[in-house]
Design an enzyme around this catalytic site. Structure first.
Site, mmCIF file in Angstrom:
data_model
loop_
_atom_site.group_PDB
_atom_site.id
_atom_site.type_symbol
_atom_site.label_atom_id
_atom_site.label_comp_id
_atom_site.label_asym_id
_atom_site.label_seq_id
_atom_site.Cartn_x
_atom_site.Cartn_y
_atom_site.Cartn_z
ATOM 1 N N ILE A 1 0.834 -1.209 0.000
ATOM 2 C CA ILE A 1 0.000 0.000 0.000
ATOM 3 C C ILE A 1 0.871 1.262 0.000
ATOM 4 O O ILE A 1 0.593 2.225 -0.712
ATOM 5 C CB ILE A 1 -0.944 -0.041 1.227
ATOM 6 C CG1 ILE A 1 -1.927 -1.224 1.099
ATOM 7 C CG2 ILE A 1 -1.699 1.274 1.388
ATOM 8 C CD1 ILE A 1 -2.646 -1.579 2.400
ATOM 9 N N ASP B 1 11.886 3.029 3.546
ATOM 10 C CA ASP B 1 11.713 1.610 3.830
ATOM 11 C C ASP B 1 12.931 1.161 4.618
ATOM 12 O O ASP B 1 13.994 1.779 4.555
ATOM 13 C CB ASP B 1 11.560 0.760 2.549
ATOM 14 C CG ASP B 1 10.719 -0.495 2.810
ATOM 15 O OD1 ASP B 1 9.509 -0.488 2.493
ATOM 16 O OD2 ASP B 1 11.265 -1.474 3.359
ATOM 17 N N ILE B 2 12.761 0.090 5.356
ATOM 18 C CA ILE B 2 13.891 -0.493 6.079
ATOM 19 C C ILE B 2 14.782 -1.260 5.111
ATOM 20 O O ILE B 2 15.961 -1.485 5.371
ATOM 21 C CB ILE B 2 13.353 -1.399 7.217
ATOM 22 C CG1 ILE B 2 14.426 -1.691 8.259
ATOM 23 C CG2 ILE B 2 12.742 -2.684 6.668
ATOM 24 C CD1 ILE B 2 13.861 -2.352 9.520
ATOM 25 N N ASN C 1 2.635 4.747 7.147
ATOM 26 C CA ASN C 1 2.084 3.512 6.567
ATOM 27 C C ASN C 1 2.663 2.249 7.203
ATOM 28 O O ASN C 1 2.011 1.202 7.187
ATOM 29 C CB ASN C 1 2.353 3.522 5.051
ATOM 30 C CG ASN C 1 2.106 2.178 4.417
ATOM 31 O OD1 ASN C 1 0.958 1.754 4.255
ATOM 32 N ND2 ASN C 1 3.181 1.468 4.069
ATOM 33 N N SER D 1 -6.644 0.292 10.211
ATOM 34 C CA SER D 1 -7.141 -0.960 9.617
ATOM 35 C C SER D 1 -8.637 -1.102 9.845
ATOM 36 O O SER D 1 -9.165 -0.684 10.884
ATOM 37 C CB SER D 1 -6.432 -2.154 10.249
ATOM 38 O OG SER D 1 -7.075 -3.349 9.860
ATOM 39 N N TYR E 1 -2.847 -6.835 17.065
ATOM 40 C CA TYR E 1 -2.800 -5.946 15.896
ATOM 41 C C TYR E 1 -3.969 -4.953 15.899
ATOM 42 O O TYR E 1 -3.775 -3.743 15.770
ATOM 43 C CB TYR E 1 -2.822 -6.798 14.618
ATOM 44 C CG TYR E 1 -2.993 -6.011 13.337
ATOM 45 C CD1 TYR E 1 -1.977 -5.185 12.871
ATOM 46 C CD2 TYR E 1 -4.165 -6.103 12.589
ATOM 47 C CE1 TYR E 1 -2.120 -4.471 11.695
ATOM 48 C CE2 TYR E 1 -4.317 -5.393 11.413
ATOM 49 C CZ TYR E 1 -3.291 -4.579 10.964
ATOM 50 O OH TYR E 1 -3.450 -3.861 9.801
ATOM 51 N N LYS F 1 -3.952 -0.868 16.246
ATOM 52 C CA LYS F 1 -4.512 0.062 15.264
ATOM 53 C C LYS F 1 -5.598 0.932 15.912
ATOM 54 O O LYS F 1 -5.816 2.073 15.507
ATOM 55 C CB LYS F 1 -5.089 -0.699 14.069
ATOM 56 C CG LYS F 1 -4.022 -1.332 13.180
ATOM 57 C CD LYS F 1 -3.113 -0.311 12.515
ATOM 58 C CE LYS F 1 -2.330 -0.910 11.354
ATOM 59 N NZ LYS F 1 -1.338 0.039 10.793
ATOM 60 N N LEU G 1 -4.688 -7.477 -0.953
ATOM 61 C CA LEU G 1 -3.775 -8.606 -1.166
ATOM 62 C C LEU G 1 -2.374 -8.143 -1.552
ATOM 63 O O LEU G 1 -1.933 -8.274 -2.697
ATOM 64 C CB LEU G 1 -4.360 -9.567 -2.203
ATOM 65 C CG LEU G 1 -5.672 -10.238 -1.745
ATOM 66 C CD1 LEU G 1 -6.226 -11.141 -2.842
ATOM 67 C CD2 LEU G 1 -5.478 -11.020 -0.443
ATOM 68 N N THR G 2 -1.675 -7.597 -0.559
ATOM 69 C CA THR G 2 -0.286 -7.185 -0.770
ATOM 70 C C THR G 2 0.614 -8.424 -0.686
ATOM 71 O O THR G 2 0.169 -9.505 -0.287
ATOM 72 C CB THR G 2 0.134 -6.156 0.292
ATOM 73 O OG1 THR G 2 -0.060 -6.747 1.586
ATOM 74 C CG2 THR G 2 -0.704 -4.902 0.207
HETATM 75 N N1 LIG Z 1 -2.770 -5.362 3.377
HETATM 76 C C1 LIG Z 1 -3.885 -5.323 4.086
HETATM 77 O O1 LIG Z 1 -4.808 -6.136 3.937
HETATM 78 C C2 LIG Z 1 -4.076 -4.232 5.115
HETATM 79 C C3 LIG Z 1 -5.360 -4.041 5.656
HETATM 80 C C4 LIG Z 1 -5.534 -3.042 6.603
HETATM 81 C C5 LIG Z 1 -4.466 -2.252 6.978
HETATM 82 N N2 LIG Z 1 -3.219 -2.454 6.429
HETATM 83 C C6 LIG Z 1 -2.120 -1.608 6.870
HETATM 84 O O2 LIG Z 1 -1.537 -0.999 5.728
HETATM 85 C C7 LIG Z 1 -0.142 -0.773 5.958
HETATM 86 C C8 LIG Z 1 0.669 -1.361 4.825
HETATM 87 O O3 LIG Z 1 0.366 -2.743 4.714
HETATM 88 P P1 LIG Z 1 0.955 -3.613 3.506
HETATM 89 O O4 LIG Z 1 0.154 -4.858 3.460
HETATM 90 O O5 LIG Z 1 1.077 -2.756 2.282
HETATM 91 O O6 LIG Z 1 2.428 -3.943 4.064
HETATM 92 P P2 LIG Z 1 3.651 -4.628 3.327
HETATM 93 O O7 LIG Z 1 4.174 -5.635 4.286
HETATM 94 O O8 LIG Z 1 3.301 -5.068 1.942
HETATM 95 O O9 LIG Z 1 4.709 -3.438 3.177
HETATM 96 C C9 LIG Z 1 5.252 -2.835 4.300
HETATM 97 C C10 LIG Z 1 6.603 -2.224 3.954
HETATM 98 O O10 LIG Z 1 7.095 -1.623 5.160
HETATM 99 C C11 LIG Z 1 8.476 -1.922 5.289
HETATM 100 N N3 LIG Z 1 8.806 -1.888 6.719
HETATM 101 C C12 LIG Z 1 8.483 -2.820 7.647
HETATM 102 N N4 LIG Z 1 8.944 -2.432 8.855
HETATM 103 C C13 LIG Z 1 9.578 -1.264 8.677
HETATM 104 C C14 LIG Z 1 10.259 -0.377 9.545
HETATM 105 N N5 LIG Z 1 10.382 -0.666 10.853
HETATM 106 N N6 LIG Z 1 10.780 0.757 9.045
HETATM 107 C C15 LIG Z 1 10.662 1.058 7.717
HETATM 108 N N7 LIG Z 1 10.030 0.239 6.841
HETATM 109 C C16 LIG Z 1 9.489 -0.899 7.314
HETATM 110 C C17 LIG Z 1 8.628 -3.305 4.680
HETATM 111 O O11 LIG Z 1 9.984 -3.538 4.294
HETATM 112 C C18 LIG Z 1 7.649 -3.245 3.507
HETATM 113 O O12 LIG Z 1 8.289 -2.809 2.316
HETATM 114 C C19 LIG Z 1 0.137 -1.389 7.335
HETATM 115 O O13 LIG Z 1 0.087 -0.386 8.325
HETATM 116 C C20 LIG Z 1 -0.995 -2.376 7.531
HETATM 117 O O14 LIG Z 1 -1.243 -2.638 8.881
HETATM 118 C C21 LIG Z 1 -3.006 -3.432 5.511
#
Ligand SMILES: NC(=O)c1ccc[n+]([C@@H]2O[C@H](COP(=O)([O-])OP(=O)(O)OC[C@H]3O[C@@H](n4cnc5c(N)ncnc54)[C@H](O)[C@@H]3O)[C@@H](O)[C@H]2O)c1
Length: 265
Positions: free
Chosen positions: A21, A40-41, A93, A149, A162, A166, A196-197
């Site tokens: 996202i 990003d990390i 994010n 979320s 989790y 949130k 669906l990431t």
């Molecule tokens: N995917 C879903 O279904 C969903 C639903 C509701 C909420 N969210 C929220 O959306 C956000 C993004 O989710 P996503 O599925 O795209 O995640 P993702 O895991 O696909 O991507 C997260 C990115 O953050 C980076 N990261 C992780 N820890 C880090 C840190 N400490 N410092 C810097 N970078 C870091 C990772 O390397 C990765 O590239 C999150 O907050 C998640 O809780 C996701």
């Protein structure tokens, strides 16, 4: 007549923008004209997203940092302001259930709890505080967007802490909006439904995905770009009277009854 979102002259940080996202939010902010720091990390994915943005004619910089670490967050914000000249938009994010399988409450321990609180609450607070300090000093307002979320809208068997973390993000969004509103800083949150990431897809069976679709009023999942476009709107002047809001972008999933996950996974 058309309505255009113009973020020319604005600078943004998107945390965790190397994938999922966050990557899409960074790309859409850049498409709208903002100069974007792709945090990003992991350096390689951040570099790849910057390359994508630049290839589309946008402006972006790689901003590697672990946003769980206070010193790294301070250095990140300093580096971005030094390179891009200012900070107008911060998208918090980073967060996640980190690709974990569902675990019932009685199955979790302190390390699990600390991990999820740090990944969702600590990261959001550290970045928001560091970003707000800069925005207040600049004296030209700003926008902070927290990624929450849809799990905060219902009981979440198998997904604690989790969802609780949130929930804290939602509450912080209110407080930040009140404390920083007088400085012209707007603070909102989006609550995505299941998207669906790369991290989420592997922990869901096809049957689980089908169940989510069937129980969601719009009979669909949420797409990355839909969240990104909502984020761009909230970061733009079109939303200039909106602060302290949690916007659900979940295809109506919050209207469905909660369903326990497969707790035996
Ligand atoms: N995917 C879903 O279904 C969903 C639903 C509701 C909420 N969210 C929220 O959306 C956000 C993004 O989710 P996503 O599925 O795209 O995640 P993702 O895991 O696909 O991507 C997260 C990115 O953050 C980076 N990261 C992780 N820890 C880090 C840190 N400490 N410092 C810097 N970078 C870091 C990772 O390397 C990765 O590239 C999150 O907050 C998640 O809780 C996701």
């Amino acid at each position: 007549m058309s309505i255009e979102i113009d973020l020319q002259g604005k600078t943004a940080i998107v945390t965790g923008a190397g994938a999922g996202i966050g990557r899409e939010i960074a790309r859409w902010l850049a498409r709208s004209g903002a100069a974007v720091a792709v945090n990003d990390i992991r350096p390689e994915p951040a570099r790849a997203v910057v390359d994508e943005i630049v290839a589309e004619g946008g402006r972006a910089m790689v901003a590697v940092a672990n946003v769980r670490d206070e010193a790294e967050v301070a250095a990140l914000v300093g580096r971005v302001v030094g390179e891009l000249g200012a900070l107008d938009i911060l998208v918090n994010n980073v967060g996640m259930h980190a690709g974990r399988a569902a675990v019932p409450l009685v199955g979790i321990d302190a390390a699990h709890i600390r991990d999820l609180l740090e990944q969702n609450v600590l990261t959001t607070m550290l970045c928001a505080i560091a970003g707000a300090r800069v925005m207040i000093e600049q004296g030209r307002g700003g926008v902070i967007l927290n990624v929450s979320s849809g799990e905060t809208t219902r009981p979440s068997p198998g997904l604690e802490p989790y969802a609780a973390a949130k929930h804290a993000v939602n509450h912080l969004t209110w407080t930040m909006a009140v404390e920083w509103g007088p400085h012209g800083i707007r603070v909102n949150a989006i609550a995505p439904g299941t998207t669906l990431t790369e991290t989420v897809r592997p922990v869901f069976t096809d049957e689980h995905v089908a169940n989510i679709v069937a129980s969601t009023p719009l009979r669909r999942m949420v797409e990355h770009d839909e969240l990104a476009r909502l984020s761009v709107f909230l970061c733009s002047d079109l939303a200039r009277c909106i602060t302290g809001q949690l916007i659900l972008a979940d295809a109506g999933a919050h209207l469905s009854r909660s369903r326990p996950r497969n707790l035996t996974e």
